[in-house]
Design a protein around this motif. Structure first.
Motif, PDB file in Angstrom:
ATOM      1  N   MET A   1       0.770  -1.179  -0.216  1.00 27.25           N
ATOM      2  CA  MET A   1      -0.057   0.104   0.122  1.00 27.25           C
ATOM      3  C   MET A   1       0.973   1.168  -0.109  1.00 27.25           C
ATOM      4  N   LEU A   2       1.914   1.250   0.769  1.00 25.47           N
ATOM      5  CA  LEU A   2       2.827   2.360   0.759  1.00 25.47           C
ATOM      6  C   LEU A   2       4.183   2.232   0.388  1.00 25.47           C
ATOM      7  N   GLU A   3       4.587   3.193  -0.554  1.00 22.10           N
ATOM      8  CA  GLU A   3       5.984   2.985  -1.097  1.00 22.10           C
ATOM      9  C   GLU A   3       6.972   3.879  -0.511  1.00 22.10           C
ATOM     10  N   GLU A   4       8.068   3.782  -0.563  1.00 17.49           N
ATOM     11  CA  GLU A   4       9.167   4.615  -0.124  1.00 17.49           C
ATOM     12  C   GLU A   4       9.006   5.968  -1.079  1.00 17.49           C
ATOM     13  N   PHE A   5       9.016   7.093  -0.556  1.00 22.53           N
ATOM     14  CA  PHE A   5       9.016   8.310  -1.067  1.00 22.53           C
ATOM     15  C   PHE A   5      10.406   9.237  -0.692  1.00 22.53           C
ATOM     16  N   SER A   6      10.606   9.294   0.458  1.00 24.63           N
ATOM     17  CA  SER A   6      11.657  10.165   0.925  1.00 24.63           C
ATOM     18  C   SER A   6      12.017   9.583   2.250  1.00 24.63           C
ATOM     19  N   ASP A   7      12.962  10.240   2.834  1.00 27.43           N
ATOM     20  CA  ASP A   7      13.706   9.903   4.173  1.00 27.43           C
ATOM     21  C   ASP A   7      12.400  10.086   5.197  1.00 27.43           C
ATOM     22  N   GLY A   8      11.371  11.177   5.024  1.00 28.27           N
ATOM     23  CA  GLY A   8      10.502  11.304   6.036  1.00 28.27           C
ATOM     24  C   GLY A   8       9.224  11.036   5.752  1.00 28.27           C
ATOM     25  N   TYR A   9       9.009  10.336   4.255  1.00 24.18           N
ATOM     26  CA  TYR A   9       7.592  10.032   3.843  1.00 24.18           C
ATOM     27  C   TYR A   9       7.528   8.685   3.039  1.00 24.18           C
ATOM     28  N   TYR A  10       6.370   8.105   3.331  1.00 26.99           N
ATOM     29  CA  TYR A  10       5.859   6.928   2.443  1.00 26.99           C
ATOM     30  C   TYR A  10       4.866   7.726   1.524  1.00 26.99           C
ATOM     31  N   ILE A  11       4.623   7.062   0.217  1.00 24.05           N
ATOM     32  CA  ILE A  11       3.365   7.652  -0.463  1.00 24.05           C
ATOM     33  C   ILE A  11       2.333   6.649  -1.032  1.00 24.05           C
ATOM     34  N   SER A  12       1.170   7.183  -1.010  1.00 19.75           N
ATOM     35  CA  SER A  12       0.139   6.048  -1.624  1.00 19.75           C
ATOM     36  C   SER A  12      -0.755   6.803  -2.400  1.00 19.75           C
ATOM     37  N   ARG A  13      -1.538   6.397  -3.256  1.00 23.99           N
ATOM     38  CA  ARG A  13      -2.463   7.206  -3.969  1.00 23.99           C
ATOM     39  C   ARG A  13      -4.080   6.680  -3.406  1.00 23.99           C
ATOM     40  N   LEU A  14      -4.713   7.371  -2.948  1.00 21.04           N
ATOM     41  CA  LEU A  14      -6.010   7.296  -2.439  1.00 21.04           C
ATOM     42  C   LEU A  14      -6.877   8.186  -2.815  1.00 21.04           C
ATOM     43  N   CYS A  15      -8.384   7.660  -2.752  1.00 18.57           N
ATOM     44  CA  CYS A  15      -9.395   8.787  -3.160  1.00 18.57           C
ATOM     45  C   CYS A  15      -9.956   9.611  -1.858  1.00 18.57           C
ATOM     46  N   VAL A  16      -9.510  10.706  -2.055  1.00 18.22           N
ATOM     47  CA  VAL A  16      -9.856  11.742  -0.865  1.00 18.22           C
ATOM     48  C   VAL A  16     -11.394  12.085  -1.085  1.00 18.22           C
ATOM     49  N   ALA A  17     -11.975  11.758  -0.034  1.00 20.07           N
ATOM     50  CA  ALA A  17     -13.420  12.278  -0.007  1.00 20.07           C
ATOM     51  C   ALA A  17     -13.872  13.057   1.106  1.00 20.07           C
ATOM     52  N   ALA A  18     -15.004  13.686   1.030  1.00 19.33           N
ATOM     53  CA  ALA A  18     -15.563  14.553   2.250  1.00 19.33           C
ATOM     54  C   ALA A  18     -16.432  13.480   3.019  1.00 19.33           C
ATOM     55  N   TYR A  19     -16.093  14.114   4.514  1.00 13.69           N
ATOM     56  CA  TYR A  19     -16.509  12.991   5.619  1.00 13.69           C
ATOM     57  C   TYR A  19     -17.230  13.908   6.608  1.00 13.69           C
ATOM     58  N   ASP A  20     -18.144  13.374   7.146  1.00 11.77           N
ATOM     59  CA  ASP A  20     -18.940  14.284   8.018  1.00 11.77           C
ATOM     60  C   ASP A  20     -18.506  13.995   9.653  1.00 11.77           C
ATOM     61  N   GLY A  21     -17.420  13.220   9.822  1.00  8.33           N
ATOM     62  CA  GLY A  21     -16.850  12.740  11.218  1.00  8.33           C
ATOM     63  C   GLY A  21     -16.084  13.841  11.558  1.00  8.33           C
ATOM     64  N   GLU A  22     -15.519  13.880  12.851  1.00 11.37           N
ATOM     65  CA  GLU A  22     -14.512  14.738  13.456  1.00 11.37           C
ATOM     66  C   GLU A  22     -12.948  14.413  13.145  1.00 11.37           C
ATOM     67  N   HIS A  23     -12.737  13.336  12.641  1.00  8.04           N
ATOM     68  CA  HIS A  23     -11.294  13.131  12.176  1.00  8.04           C
ATOM     69  C   HIS A  23     -11.111  12.410  11.027  1.00  8.04           C
ATOM     70  N   ALA A  24     -10.128  12.704  10.230  1.00  6.99           N
ATOM     71  CA  ALA A  24      -9.886  11.810   9.111  1.00  6.99           C
ATOM     72  C   ALA A  24      -9.498  10.489   9.409  1.00  6.99           C
ATOM     73  N   VAL A  25     -10.216   9.740   8.442  1.00 10.09           N
ATOM     74  CA  VAL A  25     -10.347   8.317   8.567  1.00 10.09           C
ATOM     75  C   VAL A  25     -10.177   7.393   7.454  1.00 10.09           C
ATOM     76  N   MET A  26      -9.606   6.321   7.646  1.00 13.01           N
ATOM     77  CA  MET A  26      -9.660   5.289   6.649  1.00 13.01           C
ATOM     78  C   MET A  26      -9.960   3.967   7.054  1.00 13.01           C
ATOM     79  N   GLU A  27     -10.181   2.895   5.893  1.00  9.88           N
ATOM     80  CA  GLU A  27     -10.675   1.543   6.207  1.00  9.88           C
ATOM     81  C   GLU A  27      -9.906   0.788   7.312  1.00  9.88           C
ATOM     82  N   CYS A  28     -10.420   0.226   8.294  1.00  9.93           N
ATOM     83  CA  CYS A  28      -9.689  -0.317   9.455  1.00  9.93           C
ATOM     84  C   CYS A  28      -8.581  -1.177   8.972  1.00  9.93           C
ATOM     85  N   THR A  29      -8.818  -2.211   7.902  1.00  5.90           N
ATOM     86  CA  THR A  29      -7.548  -3.283   7.516  1.00  5.90           C
ATOM     87  C   THR A  29      -6.524  -2.491   6.787  1.00  5.90           C
TER      88      THR A  29
END
Length: 121
Positions: A1-29
């Motif tokens: 899911m995550l690929e090396e990007f730099s010394d400080g970050y991994y990179i991934s490609r995700l669908c960024v969607a609006a959400y009614d909750g209080e925190h940013a979330v992603m699927e549990c698994t």
């Protein structure tokens, strides 16, 4: 899911969607798999209970796990989404995930207290 990007970050490609909750979330698994990769301490032992610190455009924010999010989606509250350049969600975006050292550094910059490294022993 995550690929090396730099010394400080991994990179991934995700669908960024609006959400009614209080925190940013992603699927549990997916959150658990990413968490184990980011916080792996060796011998197959990883941390599955930490929030991920992600960066979309210039905005950093923590991401928690949730059952009600489709796989491959980063669900972001409207207030946080407004700080990004995602103008017409849902949208496929490159998302950076901070590695532990970078996340600790960022959290120290943005919190009024010292962040201690996790004790993996």
């Amino acid at each position: 899911m995550l690929e090396e990007f730099s010394d400080g970050y991994y990179i991934s490609r995700l669908c960024v969607a609006a959400y009614d909750g209080e925190h940013a979330v992603m699927e549990c698994t997916q959150h658990e798999a990413a968490n184990e990769q980011v916080y792996d301490v060796g011998d197959g032992i990883g941390r599955a209970d930490q929030p991920l610190l992600v960066k979309v455009d210039e905005s950093h924010f923590p991401v928690l796990a949730a059952d009600d999010v489709p796989s491959g989606t980063l669900a972001v509250p409207d207030g946080v989404l407004e700080a990004t350049r995602v103008d017409d969600p849902p949208a496929m975006r490159s998302v950076l995930v901070a590695k532990p050292d970078r996340a600790t550094q960022l959290l120290e910059w943005f919190t009024p207290y010292t962040v201690n490294e996790p004790d993996y022993t």
